[in-house]
Scaffold this motif. Sequence first.
Motif, PDB file in Angstrom:
ATOM      1  N   MET A   1     112.107  39.963  41.453  1.00 29.84           N
ATOM      2  CA  MET A   1     111.744  38.599  41.827  1.00 29.84           C
ATOM      3  C   MET A   1     110.671  38.647  42.913  1.00 29.84           C
ATOM      4  O   MET A   1     110.546  39.632  43.645  1.00 29.84           O
ATOM      5  CB  MET A   1     112.958  37.840  42.372  1.00 29.84           C
ATOM      6  CG  MET A   1     113.477  38.347  43.706  1.00 29.84           C
ATOM      7  SD  MET A   1     114.770  37.286  44.409  1.00 29.84           S
ATOM      8  CE  MET A   1     115.016  38.084  46.009  1.00 29.84           C
ATOM      9  N   ALA A  22     116.315  41.268  42.436  1.00 33.49           N
ATOM     10  CA  ALA A  22     117.049  40.015  42.584  1.00 33.49           C
ATOM     11  C   ALA A  22     118.491  40.316  42.978  1.00 33.49           C
ATOM     12  O   ALA A  22     119.069  41.320  42.545  1.00 33.49           O
ATOM     13  CB  ALA A  22     117.016  39.223  41.285  1.00 33.49           C
ATOM     14  N   LYS A  33     118.572  29.850  41.567  1.00 34.32           N
ATOM     15  CA  LYS A  33     117.130  29.952  41.324  1.00 34.32           C
ATOM     16  C   LYS A  33     116.462  28.949  42.251  1.00 34.32           C
ATOM     17  O   LYS A  33     116.651  27.739  42.115  1.00 34.32           O
ATOM     18  CB  LYS A  33     116.796  29.628  39.871  1.00 34.32           C
ATOM     19  CG  LYS A  33     115.307  29.630  39.572  1.00 34.32           C
ATOM     20  CD  LYS A  33     115.031  29.329  38.111  1.00 34.32           C
ATOM     21  CE  LYS A  33     113.541  29.166  37.834  1.00 34.32           C
ATOM     22  NZ  LYS A  33     112.750  30.358  38.199  1.00 34.32           N
ATOM     23  N   GLU A 101     112.570  33.856  44.956  1.00 31.19           N
ATOM     24  CA  GLU A 101     112.861  33.164  43.705  1.00 31.19           C
ATOM     25  C   GLU A 101     114.358  33.034  43.441  1.00 31.19           C
ATOM     26  O   GLU A 101     114.766  32.140  42.694  1.00 31.19           O
ATOM     27  CB  GLU A 101     112.178  33.884  42.550  1.00 31.19           C
ATOM     28  CG  GLU A 101     110.661  33.762  42.601  1.00 31.19           C
ATOM     29  CD  GLU A 101     109.969  34.454  41.445  1.00 31.19           C
ATOM     30  OE1 GLU A 101     109.075  33.828  40.836  1.00 31.19           O
ATOM     31  OE2 GLU A 101     110.317  35.618  41.155  1.00 31.19           O
ATOM     32  N   TYR A 102     115.159  33.909  44.037  1.00 31.66           N
ATOM     33  CA  TYR A 102     116.610  33.828  43.862  1.00 31.66           C
ATOM     34  C   TYR A 102     117.304  34.118  45.186  1.00 31.66           C
ATOM     35  O   TYR A 102     116.847  34.949  45.987  1.00 31.66           O
ATOM     36  CB  TYR A 102     117.099  34.829  42.803  1.00 31.66           C
ATOM     37  CG  TYR A 102     116.625  34.508  41.416  1.00 31.66           C
ATOM     38  CD1 TYR A 102     117.330  33.630  40.600  1.00 31.66           C
ATOM     39  CD2 TYR A 102     115.451  35.076  40.920  1.00 31.66           C
ATOM     40  CE1 TYR A 102     116.888  33.321  39.319  1.00 31.66           C
ATOM     41  CE2 TYR A 102     114.994  34.769  39.647  1.00 31.66           C
ATOM     42  CZ  TYR A 102     115.716  33.892  38.861  1.00 31.66           C
ATOM     43  OH  TYR A 102     115.264  33.578  37.605  1.00 31.66           O
TER      44      TYR A 102
END
Length: 318
Positions: A1, A22, A33, A101-102
């Motif tokens: 990510m 991630a 997310k 992103e996560y």
Amino acid sequence: MRAVQQREWGGPEVLEVVDVPAPKPAPTEVLVKVVAAGINPVDFYTRMGVAYNRVLSLPFINGWDLSGIVVEVGYGVTRFKEGDRVFGMPWFPREAGAYAEYVTAPSRHLALMPEGMSFTEAAALPLAGLTAWQMAVDIAGAGPGRRVLVAAAAGGVGHLAVQVAKAQGSYVIGTASAAKHDFVRRMGADEVIDYTAVDVTKEVRDVDVAIQMFGGDTGLQTLECLRPGGLMVSGQGAWTPGMTERAGELGVRALSYLVEPDAAGLESLSRLYREGRLAVHVEREFPLEEVAAAHDLVAKGRTTGKVVLQVADPEGTR
């Protein structure tokens, strides 16, 4: 990510967009997310290595405010399911890694986004909103018949504290530069004082509660606005030497405060939003790649409301 990581403490130039693994949710956690991440002053102080370094280490992914979609639920979680839209301020002051992103977070550090709220608004709300709620309501007991002074009332915490205190039935006085008076009045303030033009301690007297996000001499001077026995809740108590002693001399009280993750507080803020009694003002949005420019803007201390990073395309989450 993709994530914004720093490998040393320093200026905005240490912020790098990199690829990292991630995370996976542990029991009682959810994987989110991230669609948007809010930026707060604590973010750039932390980036420089002057805040909470006892519980942080390098390499470090900054950010606590986030909004997004639950994509995986850990064992034991009953609050959320995959696809839920959530927002929160997990782990603070430990690393949350919201500029990514996560994110994984304990389910009870998050809440469902209220109907009609955008991901941008939701990312702007948690840290500042919880600060406003916990200071004004949980600690100070804002309510009918109480006079509440909110310093820096056009700022990220300030514009929310005005609305929270007003929603409890308090008489609210805000301080702001003249150019921001109309905005603060729209947030619900009964009076607005131009702190750049007058001595606030002479203009404002006998308030029951003061919400103060500045330290130093400004924090000490705010104590003079309180009625005997009144309370100042300071978000900068650690940077206000002599605060407790000065409060004692004046016959008032002063408490140092730091925000905590709080699902119940988030749900209270959601209720105010649904009822039309809370608005979240976002001055500007930046893409993740422009995080350094976003930090620079917040560090100038001139923003009205909040600044937000867009991590993912909201259109892709529908």
